[in-house]
Design a protein around this motif. Structure first.
Motif, PDB file in Angstrom:
ATOM      1  N   GLU A 217      -0.519  -6.954 -23.374  1.00  0.00           N
ATOM      2  CA  GLU A 217      -0.504  -5.719 -22.581  1.00  0.00           C
ATOM      3  C   GLU A 217      -1.881  -5.524 -21.949  1.00  0.00           C
ATOM      4  O   GLU A 217      -2.890  -5.646 -22.643  1.00  0.00           O
ATOM      5  CB  GLU A 217      -0.159  -4.544 -23.501  1.00  0.00           C
TER       6      GLU A 217
ATOM      7  N   ASP B 288      -2.820  -2.647 -20.338  1.00  0.00           N
ATOM      8  CA  ASP B 288      -3.149  -1.224 -20.317  1.00  0.00           C
ATOM      9  C   ASP B 288      -3.713  -0.798 -21.673  1.00  0.00           C
ATOM     10  O   ASP B 288      -3.009  -0.850 -22.688  1.00  0.00           O
ATOM     11  CB  ASP B 288      -1.897  -0.424 -19.974  1.00  0.00           C
TER      12      ASP B 288
ATOM     13  N   ASN C 258      -3.415 -10.342 -20.955  1.00  0.00           N
ATOM     14  CA  ASN C 258      -2.589 -10.960 -19.911  1.00  0.00           C
ATOM     15  C   ASN C 258      -2.018 -12.270 -20.454  1.00  0.00           C
ATOM     16  O   ASN C 258      -2.357 -12.702 -21.557  1.00  0.00           O
ATOM     17  CB  ASN C 258      -3.400 -11.185 -18.631  1.00  0.00           C
TER      18      ASN C 258
ATOM     19  N   ASP D  39       4.473  -7.248 -22.047  1.00  0.00           N
ATOM     20  CA  ASP D  39       4.604  -6.447 -20.835  1.00  0.00           C
ATOM     21  C   ASP D  39       4.843  -7.411 -19.670  1.00  0.00           C
ATOM     22  O   ASP D  39       4.421  -8.568 -19.717  1.00  0.00           O
ATOM     23  CB  ASP D  39       3.324  -5.633 -20.609  1.00  0.00           C
ATOM     24  N   LEU D  40       5.510  -6.946 -18.625  1.00  0.00           N
ATOM     25  CA  LEU D  40       5.771  -7.822 -17.478  1.00  0.00           C
ATOM     26  C   LEU D  40       4.691  -7.751 -16.418  1.00  0.00           C
ATOM     27  O   LEU D  40       4.322  -8.759 -15.829  1.00  0.00           O
ATOM     28  CB  LEU D  40       7.118  -7.473 -16.834  1.00  0.00           C
ATOM     29  N   ASN D  41       4.194  -6.556 -16.157  1.00  0.00           N
ATOM     30  CA  ASN D  41       3.269  -6.341 -15.038  1.00  0.00           C
ATOM     31  C   ASN D  41       1.825  -6.462 -15.512  1.00  0.00           C
ATOM     32  O   ASN D  41       1.260  -5.511 -16.035  1.00  0.00           O
ATOM     33  CB  ASN D  41       3.519  -4.967 -14.419  1.00  0.00           C
ATOM     34  N   MET D  42       1.264  -7.662 -15.323  1.00  0.00           N
ATOM     35  CA  MET D  42      -0.101  -7.932 -15.756  1.00  0.00           C
ATOM     36  C   MET D  42      -0.805  -8.823 -14.729  1.00  0.00           C
ATOM     37  O   MET D  42      -0.148  -9.531 -13.985  1.00  0.00           O
ATOM     38  CB  MET D  42      -0.091  -8.670 -17.106  1.00  0.00           C
TER      39      MET D  42
ATOM     40  N   ASN E  63       1.501 -13.184 -15.061  1.00  0.00           N
ATOM     41  CA  ASN E  63       2.329 -12.034 -15.418  1.00  0.00           C
ATOM     42  C   ASN E  63       3.339 -12.405 -16.512  1.00  0.00           C
ATOM     43  O   ASN E  63       3.418 -13.553 -16.951  1.00  0.00           O
ATOM     44  CB  ASN E  63       3.011 -11.430 -14.178  1.00  0.00           C
TER      45      ASN E  63
ATOM     46  N   THR F 216       8.312  -2.888 -21.438  1.00  0.00           N
ATOM     47  CA  THR F 216       7.833  -2.658 -20.077  1.00  0.00           C
ATOM     48  C   THR F 216       8.366  -1.351 -19.502  1.00  0.00           C
ATOM     49  O   THR F 216       9.260  -0.725 -20.085  1.00  0.00           O
ATOM     50  CB  THR F 216       8.250  -3.842 -19.172  1.00  0.00           C
TER      51      THR F 216
ATOM     52  N   SER G 101       9.547  -1.532 -16.337  1.00  0.00           N
ATOM     53  CA  SER G 101      10.396  -2.030 -15.250  1.00  0.00           C
ATOM     54  C   SER G 101      11.888  -1.878 -15.566  1.00  0.00           C
ATOM     55  O   SER G 101      12.393  -2.462 -16.521  1.00  0.00           O
ATOM     56  CB  SER G 101      10.093  -3.510 -14.969  1.00  0.00           C
TER      57      SER G 101
ATOM     58  N   ASN H  18      13.939  -2.796 -13.206  1.00  0.00           N
ATOM     59  CA  ASN H  18      14.430  -3.702 -12.175  1.00  0.00           C
ATOM     60  C   ASN H  18      15.446  -4.680 -12.768  1.00  0.00           C
ATOM     61  O   ASN H  18      15.127  -5.485 -13.641  1.00  0.00           O
ATOM     62  CB  ASN H  18      13.243  -4.458 -11.566  1.00  0.00           C
TER      63      ASN H  18
ATOM     64  N   ASP I 240      14.468  -8.328 -12.816  1.00  0.00           N
ATOM     65  CA  ASP I 240      13.558  -8.677 -13.913  1.00  0.00           C
ATOM     66  C   ASP I 240      14.320  -8.863 -15.221  1.00  0.00           C
ATOM     67  O   ASP I 240      14.087  -9.824 -15.955  1.00  0.00           O
ATOM     68  CB  ASP I 240      12.497  -7.585 -14.120  1.00  0.00           C
TER      69      ASP I 240
END
Length: 137
Positions: A11, A13, A38, A59-62, A66, A89, A91, A93, A96
């Motif tokens: 993660e 964040d 990451n 997590d997906l968004n990194m 990613n 995550t 997301s 989407n 995804d």
């Protein structure tokens, strides 16, 4: 009795990282958490550590590598592909979600907005995996 898990938490964040530690403390769990910011850092950890984690929370968004790129590398490795990987995550989407399941994830959890709901989801997730028969490759 549930066993102690070794968890790789990937993660970027800092608030989310602090939150997972707070939840585990609040629940009184004795799991050991390894952190990576990451996919690149996570791969370095996995490739340079003899003790692989029991489970990966991803997590997906990194940045850098990613979550989906990391998953593809992980699941193409003959040893690491057996590590259960759960997406954690924001997301929603559908693309995804489908891609992650196609690659071979063990679960997909959308981070809830309410802290109490987050605590409940993490408690359920970790309770399940701590009593599951895990393979050590």
């Amino acid at each position: 009795m549930n066993k102690q898990l070794s968890i790789l938490f990937i993660e970027d964040d800092l608030v989310e990282t602090m939150k997972i530690h707070r939840i585990i403390d609040k629940l009184g769990l004795n799991h050991h958490i390894h952190e990576a910011k990451n996919g690149e850092q996570a791969l370095n950890y996995l490739n340079n550590n003899n003790d692989l984690p029991d489970i990966i929370l991803l997590d997906l968004n990194m940045p850098k590598i990613n979550g989906i790129e990391f998953l593809k590398i992980l699941k193409n490795d003959e040893v690491m592909k057996y590590i259960p990987t759960v997406i954690l995550t924001t997301s929603h989407n559908r693309k995804d979600i489908l891609e992650c399941y196609n690659i071979g994830i063990a679960g997909y959890i959308i981070k809830p907005l309410k802290y109490e709901d987050y605590v409940s989801k993490i408690d359920t997730l970790l309770s399940y995996w701590s009593m599951n028969e895990l393979i050590k490759a």
